[in-house]
Design a protein around this motif. Structure first.
Motif, mmCIF file in Angstrom:
data_model
loop_
_atom_site.group_PDB
_atom_site.id
_atom_site.type_symbol
_atom_site.label_atom_id
_atom_site.label_comp_id
_atom_site.label_asym_id
_atom_site.label_seq_id
_atom_site.Cartn_x
_atom_site.Cartn_y
_atom_site.Cartn_z
ATOM 1 N N GLN A 104 -8.508 -7.647 -0.575
ATOM 2 C CA GLN A 104 -7.304 -6.851 -0.794
ATOM 3 C C GLN A 104 -7.668 -5.368 -0.747
ATOM 4 O O GLN A 104 -8.839 -4.999 -0.624
ATOM 5 N N LEU A 109 -7.087 4.415 -4.480
ATOM 6 C CA LEU A 109 -6.145 4.538 -3.375
ATOM 7 C C LEU A 109 -6.848 4.976 -2.098
ATOM 8 O O LEU A 109 -6.198 5.344 -1.129
ATOM 9 N N GLY B 14 -0.724 -8.713 -9.692
ATOM 10 C CA GLY B 14 -2.135 -8.439 -9.930
ATOM 11 C C GLY B 14 -2.887 -8.004 -8.688
ATOM 12 O O GLY B 14 -4.056 -7.628 -8.777
ATOM 13 N N ILE B 15 -2.233 -8.059 -7.528
ATOM 14 C CA ILE B 15 -2.908 -7.637 -6.296
ATOM 15 C C ILE B 15 -2.666 -6.143 -6.093
ATOM 16 O O ILE B 15 -1.553 -5.646 -6.266
ATOM 17 N N SER B 16 -3.725 -5.454 -5.733
ATOM 18 C CA SER B 16 -3.695 -3.995 -5.589
ATOM 19 C C SER B 16 -2.644 -3.560 -4.559
ATOM 20 O O SER B 16 -2.575 -4.102 -3.464
ATOM 21 N N PRO B 18 -1.726 0.001 -3.309
ATOM 22 C CA PRO B 18 -1.853 1.464 -3.305
ATOM 23 C C PRO B 18 -0.602 2.171 -2.807
ATOM 24 O O PRO B 18 -0.253 3.249 -3.312
ATOM 25 N N ALA B 21 1.934 2.179 -5.651
ATOM 26 C CA ALA B 21 1.485 3.058 -6.738
ATOM 27 C C ALA B 21 1.649 4.520 -6.356
ATOM 28 O O ALA B 21 2.063 5.361 -7.179
ATOM 29 N N THR B 22 1.369 4.847 -5.096
ATOM 30 C CA THR B 22 1.481 6.238 -4.645
ATOM 31 C C THR B 22 2.935 6.694 -4.646
ATOM 32 O O THR B 22 3.261 7.807 -5.083
ATOM 33 N N ARG B 25 4.080 7.231 -8.246
ATOM 34 C CA ARG B 25 3.564 8.474 -8.828
ATOM 35 C C ARG B 25 4.290 9.701 -8.296
ATOM 36 O O ARG B 25 4.348 10.734 -8.966
ATOM 37 N N LYS B 42 6.396 -6.235 3.270
ATOM 38 C CA LYS B 42 6.821 -6.106 4.663
ATOM 39 C C LYS B 42 7.830 -7.193 4.974
ATOM 40 O O LYS B 42 7.863 -8.238 4.304
ATOM 41 N N VAL B 72 -3.584 -16.283 -0.695
ATOM 42 C CA VAL B 72 -4.478 -15.796 -1.759
ATOM 43 C C VAL B 72 -3.917 -14.508 -2.375
ATOM 44 O O VAL B 72 -4.062 -14.263 -3.569
ATOM 45 N N ILE B 73 -3.257 -13.705 -1.546
ATOM 46 C CA ILE B 73 -2.809 -12.391 -2.037
ATOM 47 C C ILE B 73 -1.313 -12.146 -1.876
ATOM 48 O O ILE B 73 -0.804 -11.154 -2.407
#
Lengths: 220, 85
Positions: A104, A109, B14-16, B18, B21-22, B25, B42, B72-73
């Motif tokens: 993953q 970031l 629980g999967i990242s 980014p 999150a960006t 923020r 997507k 898995v993700i």
């Protein structure tokens, strides 16, 4: 006869010549394998190298695994042939089901391009037969999706079966249990995010990757 | 019959993420307070030939599980409806 290492090339692969150069520097012979072909005759070991196979569209490795060459690689692996997936190649091998888990996006970031210190956790794999447990190797990483993850049951199996091949000493990307490399049950298929082929000459800042590439040649 | 299929792919808990999150923020700086749980996934859209909606849903589900998502993700929600005339 020199050991022949086949290096798979997809559209978007960009580390194939690094792998060939590393293999030839260690006395082996490198042969590029176009993804649309499926002939592995005369090949003693396979590297699935780094890059952005098929542009990483959909997910890294998602489309590459349907290539005819990957069918041949899966059969080669099933017969016990040594196969190492590096970076994008690791992603391809997980998508192909030859290795468990998934990669993953990094915990931070950022795309990471820096040296990483790796600890050898087992010598029973196609990538580490010449190394010693506890060896610390400086090998570069160069990835955005390098954060290894799997379910708890898979992680427990990887630990119990001694299939965590390399761990990061200072985890750069959030990988579960500091995992940098894992192998399959047969121990002949290994995936790792760091690039040992880029660390085979002191001119490049480290030659610590050479023992890993030499192990692959020895496993062939 | 032709069916329009929409696959909404999401990262599992629980999967990242980014991108999510960006974006989250950045929102306060734009004056959007109180927005949380931003996630970026997507969508994949296509049309599919099938005898009926059940067959279309089953085939789309297979396609989703075997190719469009990595279980898995990722999770996905598949929506199938008859294609517009």
């Amino acid at each position: 006869m020199a050991t022949t290492v086949g290096v798979v090339v997809f559209p978007g692969t960009n580390c194939e010549m690094d792998a060939v150069t590393a293999v030839e520097g260690l006395g082996g012979s490198g042969r590029l394998l176009w993804h649309g072909d499926d002939d592995l005759s005369g090949v003693d070991a396979v590297v699935v190298p780094g890059g952005f196979a098929h542009g990483d569209y959909l997910r890294p490795g998602a489309i590459a695994r349907f290539s005819p060459m990957m069918g041949a690689v899966a059969r080669f692996a099933a017969d016990g042939g040594p196969v190492v997936g590096i970076c994008n190649g690791f992603q391809v091998l997980t998508e192909a089901g030859l290795l468990p888990g998934a990669l993953q996006k990094n915990r931070g970031l950022k795309f990471l391009c820096q040296p990483a210190t790796l600890r050898v956790e087992t010598t029973a794999s196609a990538l580490t037969g010449r190394a010693s447990v506890g060896d610390e190797l400086s090998v570069p990483i160069n990835h955005f999706e390098g954060n290894y993850t799997c379910d708890d049951e898979t992680l427990a199996r990887l630990r119990d079966e001694d299939r965590i091949v390399l761990r990061y000493v200072d985890n750069p990307n959030g990988s579960m249990d500091d995992i940098a490399a894992v192998c399959n049950e047969g121990r002949n298929v290994v995936g790792l995010m760091p690039h040992p082929e880029r660390a085979c000459d002191e001119l490049l800042g480290s030659a610590d990757g050479a023992i890993l590439m030499a192990s692959l040649l020895a496993a062939a | 019959m032709e069916f329009d299929v929409l696959v909404d792919v999401r990262l599992r808990g629980g999967i990242s993420d980014p991108a999510g999150a960006t974006i989250e923020r950045a929102l306060p700086a734009l004056g959007y307070d109180g927005v949380s749980g931003v996630s970026v996934g997507k969508t994949v859209r296509f049309t599919m030939e099938a005898a009926d909606e059940a067959e279309a849903a089953a085939r789309a589900g297979d396609l989703c599980a075997s190719f469009l998502t990595n279980p898995v993700i990722e999770d996905a929600e598949v929506t199938v409806r008859p294609a517009d005339g």
